[in-house]
Motif scaffolding. Sequence first.
Motif: not given
Length: 129
Positions: A91-105
């Motif tokens: 589970q930890l292999r994936e980078e944590p979710y960020t605010q920038e990723e939320a804005e792109r989504a």
Amino acid sequence: MGKSKQVGNHKGDKKKNISKTWKTKRRTKDLDQIHADMRPDQAAKLLKQNVDYDVTGCAQHYCLHCARYFVDLKTMKEHFKTKVHKKRLKQLREEPYTQEEAERAAGMGSYIPPKKVEVHTQQVEEDMD
């Protein structure tokens, strides 16, 4: 016409509270909090803690990835071989979710797939025995 029987009493309310307390009792750290703990400066503090008699194993045997304390070095090594620990590493292999990723989504930018982070089981020091 007689009065109808009472179908149930209000004992069901207590079960909800018990289930909620059990869920919060076993709650562990979230993955983004563990990623913050995995930074080298923070990891050094967590792995080299002072002796604390209120914590399991006097806070000397700590699994950084699962955020758990162990009684001794042997149980910690056994934990490293379990499914729970291996699943957490995956589970930890994936980078944590960020605010920038939320804005792109939300449509404020183009999609960038999450990066993979290399995660290995922590090194164990044998001199603590």
